[in-house]
Structure formats: structure tokens, C-alpha cells
Design an enzyme around this catalytic site. Structure first.
Site, PDB file in Angstrom:
ATOM      1  N   GLN A 174       0.816  -1.223   0.000  1.00  0.00           N
ATOM      2  CA  GLN A 174       0.000   0.000   0.000  1.00  0.00           C
ATOM      3  C   GLN A 174       0.847   1.271   0.000  1.00  0.00           C
ATOM      4  O   GLN A 174       0.496   2.239  -0.672  1.00  0.00           O
ATOM      5  CB  GLN A 174      -0.913  -0.022   1.222  1.00  0.00           C
ATOM      6  N   GLU A 217      -3.385   9.438  -0.842  1.00  0.00           N
ATOM      7  CA  GLU A 217      -2.674  10.135   0.223  1.00  0.00           C
ATOM      8  C   GLU A 217      -1.524  10.971  -0.318  1.00  0.00           C
ATOM      9  O   GLU A 217      -0.642  11.388   0.431  1.00  0.00           O
ATOM     10  CB  GLU A 217      -2.155   9.124   1.264  1.00  0.00           C
ATOM     11  N   GLU A 299       4.660  -2.128   8.456  1.00  0.00           N
ATOM     12  CA  GLU A 299       3.299  -2.190   8.991  1.00  0.00           C
ATOM     13  C   GLU A 299       2.511  -3.272   8.256  1.00  0.00           C
ATOM     14  O   GLU A 299       2.662  -3.426   7.046  1.00  0.00           O
ATOM     15  CB  GLU A 299       2.658  -0.811   8.783  1.00  0.00           C
ATOM     16  N   ASP A 326      -1.563  -2.599  12.335  1.00  0.00           N
ATOM     17  CA  ASP A 326      -2.650  -1.653  12.013  1.00  0.00           C
ATOM     18  C   ASP A 326      -3.960  -2.439  12.001  1.00  0.00           C
ATOM     19  O   ASP A 326      -4.680  -2.484  13.003  1.00  0.00           O
ATOM     20  CB  ASP A 326      -2.358  -0.973  10.671  1.00  0.00           C
ATOM     21  N   LYS A 351      -5.281   4.903  15.295  1.00  0.00           N
ATOM     22  CA  LYS A 351      -6.247   5.648  14.487  1.00  0.00           C
ATOM     23  C   LYS A 351      -7.506   5.825  15.324  1.00  0.00           C
ATOM     24  O   LYS A 351      -8.142   4.827  15.701  1.00  0.00           O
ATOM     25  CB  LYS A 351      -6.608   4.860  13.226  1.00  0.00           C
ATOM     26  N   ARG A 380      -6.223   8.694   8.090  1.00  0.00           N
ATOM     27  CA  ARG A 380      -6.871   7.718   7.216  1.00  0.00           C
ATOM     28  C   ARG A 380      -6.655   8.158   5.767  1.00  0.00           C
ATOM     29  O   ARG A 380      -6.288   9.288   5.486  1.00  0.00           O
ATOM     30  CB  ARG A 380      -8.389   7.616   7.488  1.00  0.00           C
ATOM     31  N   LYS A 402       1.897   9.433  10.835  1.00  0.00           N
ATOM     32  CA  LYS A 402       1.754   9.002   9.443  1.00  0.00           C
ATOM     33  C   LYS A 402       0.533   9.721   8.876  1.00  0.00           C
ATOM     34  O   LYS A 402      -0.603   9.394   9.239  1.00  0.00           O
ATOM     35  CB  LYS A 402       1.569   7.480   9.432  1.00  0.00           C
TER      36      LYS A 402
HETATM   37  C1  2PG Z   1      -3.478   2.555   6.578  1.00  0.00           C
HETATM   38  C2  2PG Z   1      -4.354   3.738   6.282  1.00  0.00           C
HETATM   39  C3  2PG Z   1      -3.616   5.021   6.138  1.00  0.00           C
HETATM   40  P1  2PG Z   1      -6.762   3.474   5.323  1.00  0.00           P
HETATM   41  O1  2PG Z   1      -3.694   1.447   6.104  1.00  0.00           O
HETATM   42  O2  2PG Z   1      -2.553   2.670   7.382  1.00  0.00           O
HETATM   43  O3  2PG Z   1      -2.570   4.930   5.217  1.00  0.00           O
HETATM   44  O4  2PG Z   1      -5.164   3.491   5.155  1.00  0.00           O
HETATM   45  O5  2PG Z   1      -7.155   4.753   5.970  1.00  0.00           O
HETATM   46  O6  2PG Z   1      -7.312   3.321   3.938  1.00  0.00           O
HETATM   47  O7  2PG Z   1      -7.080   2.292   6.204  1.00  0.00           O
HETATM   48 MG    MG Z   2      -2.067   0.487   7.400  1.00  0.00          MG
END
Ligand code: 2PG
Ligand code: MG
Length: 426
Positions: A174, A217, A299, A326, A351, A380, A402
Site C-alpha cells: 500500500q 494520500e 506495517e 494496524d 487511528k 486515514r 503518518k
Molecule cells: C493505513 C491507512 C492510512 P486506510 O492502512 O494505514 O494509510 O489506510 O485509511 O485506507 O485504512
Molecule cells: Mg495500514
């Protein structure tokens, strides 16, 4: 003591043009707090529930008017008259009112917007910056359980190349991110990141790839042949910026492996070929990448329910690498406790909307710290101009933040907020 007078919800749009919840909370002393809730794309199964209307006639079913109505109705009625600075009591009331384990009745978006708006209003009512108020909450939350950290600026972990569910290219990973670990100030850190980012765009364009198209992002979203090629480009960009990979700037990865795991195997592209890897092979693959490149943090290298593999990978690489959970942990104190018990990672991504209240987020951070886990406060992929996470990262002295890349306004709002906080800290 400032007491809560009124809450008002509103449907606004996020950085992908999807609706999200904004909450205004006003106190009897006139103080106003406002917060906007972000939204993920590569969400973990264990995350709190984001309530969407499901009415296909509006925003393809993704409207949030039901969540907004909960703010205006039940939540406002429950919080009216409460001490706005007593975040633990406010969040306790919200959790009780919702009554479900994942905030699915009122919606984690309605609950978190209200929770954060209260923190903003409490700071406004005391005429102090949000990070200062959040630090007071940290003091209260950590007292007697974990050492209270002094407020401090986090290290940026910044997106350079985007793939996975965040970009239209064909990378499985990602994010490939950079961390300017050798910089001596935030301003210098951002200058190094911006310089590296510009050199990366030039290198991609010169090699015939999309050096201007960006993902959700702000990382470049080139159609590269594979994950390792993406990391190679970032290493070359660091060098082209006149910086030393591994010393001045290290690499971080968000593999987001849940999204190419079919329940048994990891389906990944390597050297132009599709390969299907068992967990043990995936660990070896990550190990090889970590040896080949100046990587400091990885991650979600494995899927969110592949717990034994996480333990194996952390045993193998955890001494020299930051292994961040995560989707694995989902900012959920119960899952975090399991990760600690099973030594399944050594760092937690934080988060707010994965768990749905500020107090539970602080619980997760406290638990992580007392177990010696590092914390990475994260935005996010769907964001807004809301900058709460910058203040949260400072107040909790998070190891890293991040936010995404250094382009796109919803990302810059947070970096620029950090620059202002840096002045306040001096
Ligand atoms: C992640 C987040 C942020 P998302 O996976 O760490 O980069 O992505 O908000 O789409 O879950
Ligand atoms: Mg992540």
C-alpha cells in the site's frame, strides 16, 4: 467548569468526495469545538462501525445523515450539562448510550465526532492549544499506570509511493514511506521529505512512469512492475536529494497484507509474475526485503488474523525492525493486549476512528507504552482539514506520525499544524 450546551452534526465531504460527519459542540460559556471524522479504504475487520445511510439515491448509499441525526438527537440529549473537560465521563456516556461492542448503533462516526468536538471545546474554553488539553488528559489517563511523556514532536513517516487500495497502479504494497531520522528539526525533516519527493517524481518521469499522478494520500501512483522496484526508486530519490539512505532517511512500508490474503495464502506480484505465498514464505519474502533495503519499519506485513505468523515474524525481525500492527490491532485495547501477550508486533498504529472515542484511544496508547510498544499516530486515506491527530501525536509523544504525503491540502493541514505547534513548544 464549562458545561456542554449543544451539539450539532453536519454532513461534509472528505478528500475522496465521500460524505463524513462534522460535529460542532458549544458550551454554556460560548466555547465552540469542531471535529471532522476521517474514513479508511483499507479498513480492518475489527474496526468500529462507520454508519452509512445505505440510501442509493444519495452519495451511492454512503451518506451519513443517520449518524448526523444521532448527534443532533440522542447524543446531544445525553451530553448536555456535562463538564466538557471530563473526557472520560463524556466518552463513558457515549459508549453506554451506543450499547454495542463496535459502536454500530449510533455509528463510530457520530460517536467519535462528538468525542473529539468535546476535546476541542474544552481547549477553547480554557484558551489553551488542543495539544495542551490533550496532554492533561494523558496525565489523568496515565497516572499511576504508565510514565507520563512530555509533549514532543513526532517523526514524520511520509508516503512516497502509493499502491494497494490507495492508487490505480499495480503495486500490492500500500505504501512506501520515508522517515527523515537524521533531521534535527521538523522544518528540516519536511524539507528533506519535500526534496526527496521532488527527486522521486523526476526519476519516475525520466524512467517513463507516471511521476505526477498521485494516490489518495498524495504518494506517487506509478504503474511499476513490482513492490521492490518501488522501494528501489525511493532509495534512489533519497540519494538524488543528496541524503544518505539508512542514515539521514530510512524507509517504512505499509504492506497492508490483509488485502491480498485470501484466507490461506498471500497473492502477490513479484518480478512481473503472480505468486501465491504461504505465511512462512511471506515471512521469508519480508525478511529478504528488509535485508536488501534500509528499512526501519514495516506495517501489516501479514494479514489481520494470521496471528501465529505475526509472532514468528516478530521473533525473526523484531530486534532490528519496528513491526507495526494496524489492521491487526485496530487501536483496540483487547486486540493490542493479545498482540502484547503473543509478541505479535512491537508497535501499534493509532487511528481514532478504529476505536471511536478519544478516551479509548488514550487507553490503547497507555497500554502500548506500558508494554514497550512504539506508537504511530495515523491519518486515514479519506481525510479532511481536521488537524486533531497532529495535537494527539504531540500530546502523547508518539514516536511517529503518518499523515500521507506532503502534497494534498488535507495532509498539509496536519503538517502545517505541527509546524505551528513546534513554535508553541519552544
Ligand atoms: C493505513 C491507512 C492510512 P486506510 O492502512 O494505514 O494509510 O489506510 O485509511 O485506507 O485504512
Ligand atoms: Mg495500514
Amino acid at each position: 467548569m464549562a458545561t456542554i450546551a449543544e451539539l450539532r452534526g453536519r454532513e461534509v465531504l472528505d478528500s475522496r468526495g465521500w460524505p463524513t460527519v462534522e460535529v460542532d459542540l458549544r458550551c454554556h460559556d460560548g466555547a465552540l469545538g469542531r471535529a471532522i471524522v476521517p474514513s479508511g479504504a483499507s479498513t480492518g475487520a475489527a474496526e468500529a462501525h462507520e454508519l452509512r445511510d445505505g440510501d442509493a439515491k444519495r452519495h451511492d448509499g454512503r451518506g451519513v445523515l443517520r449518524a448526523v441525526a444521532h448527534v443532533d438527537g440522542e447524543i446531544a440529549a445525553a451530553l448536555r450539562g456535562m463538564d466538557v473537560a471530563d473526557q472520560a465521563a463524556i466518552d463513558g456516556r457515549l459508549i453506554e448510550l451506543d450499547g454495542t461492542p463496535n459502536k454500530s448503533r449510533l455509528g463510530a462516526n457520530a460517536v467519535l465526532g462528538s468525542s473529539l468536538a468535546a476535546a476541542h471545546a474544552a481547549a477553547a474554553s480554557q484558551s489553551i492549544p488542543l495539544w495542551r488539553h490533550l496532554h492533561r488528559l494523558v496525565e489523568r489517563s496515565f497516572a499511576g499506570v504508565a510514565p507520563v511523556p512530555n509533549p514532543a514532536l513526532p517523526m514524520p513517516m511520509t508516503n512516497a509511493i502509493s499502491g494497494g487500495l490507495h492508487a490505480g497502479g499495480n503495486l500490492d504494497f500500500q505504501d512506501v514511506l520515508v522517515m527523515p531520522v537524521g533531521a534535527t528539526s521538523l522544518a528540516e525533516a519536511l524539507e528533506w521529505i519535500a526534496r526527496t519527493y521532488r527527486r522521486l517524481g523526476e526519476l519516475l518521469s525520466a524512467a517513463g512512469f507516471e511521476g505526477r499522478l498521485v494516490g489518495d494520500e498524495g504518494g506517487f501512483g506509478p504503474r511499476l512492475d513490482g513492490n521492490e522496484q518501488a522501494i528501489e526508486f525511493v532509495v534512489r530519490a533519497i540519494e538524488a536529494a543528496g541524503l544518505s539512505p539508512g542514515d539521514d532517511v530510512t524507509i517504512a512500508l505499509d504492506v497492508a497484507a490483509t488485502h491480498f490474503f485470501d484466507g490461506h495464502r498471500y497473492n502477490i506480484r513479484r518480478g512481473g509474475q503472480r505468486e501465491s505465498l504461504a505465511s512462512g514464505d511471506m515471512i521469508d519474502f519480508i525478511d529478504r526485503i528488509a535485508k536488501r533495503f534500509p528499512i526501519a519499519s514495516i506495517e501489516d506485513p501479514l494479514a489481520e488474523e494470521d496471528w501465529p505468523a505475526w509472532t514468528g515474524l516478530t521473533a525473526k525481525l523484531g530486534e532490528k525492525l519496528q513491526i507495526v500492527g494496524d489492521d491487526l490491532i485496530a487501536t483496540n485495547p483487547k486486540r493490542l493486549q493479545r498482540a502484547i501477550d503473543e509478541r505479535a508486533a512491537n508497535a501499534a498504529l493509532i487511528k481514532l476512528n478504529q476505536i471511536g472515542t478519544l478516551s479509548e484511544t488514550l487507553d490503547a496508547i497507555r497500554l502500548a507504552r506500558s508494554a514497550g510498544f512504539r506508537c504511530v499516530v495515523s491519518a486515514r486515506s479519506g481525510e479532511t482539514e481536521d488537524t486533531t491527530i497532529a495535537d494527539l501525536a504531540v500530546a502523547t509523544a508518539a514516536d511517529q506520525i503518518k499523515i500521507g504525503s506532503i502534497v494534498r491540502g488535507e495532509r498539509l493541514a496536519k503538517y502545517n499544524r505541527l509546524l505551528r505547534i513546534a513554535e508553541e513548544l519552544n
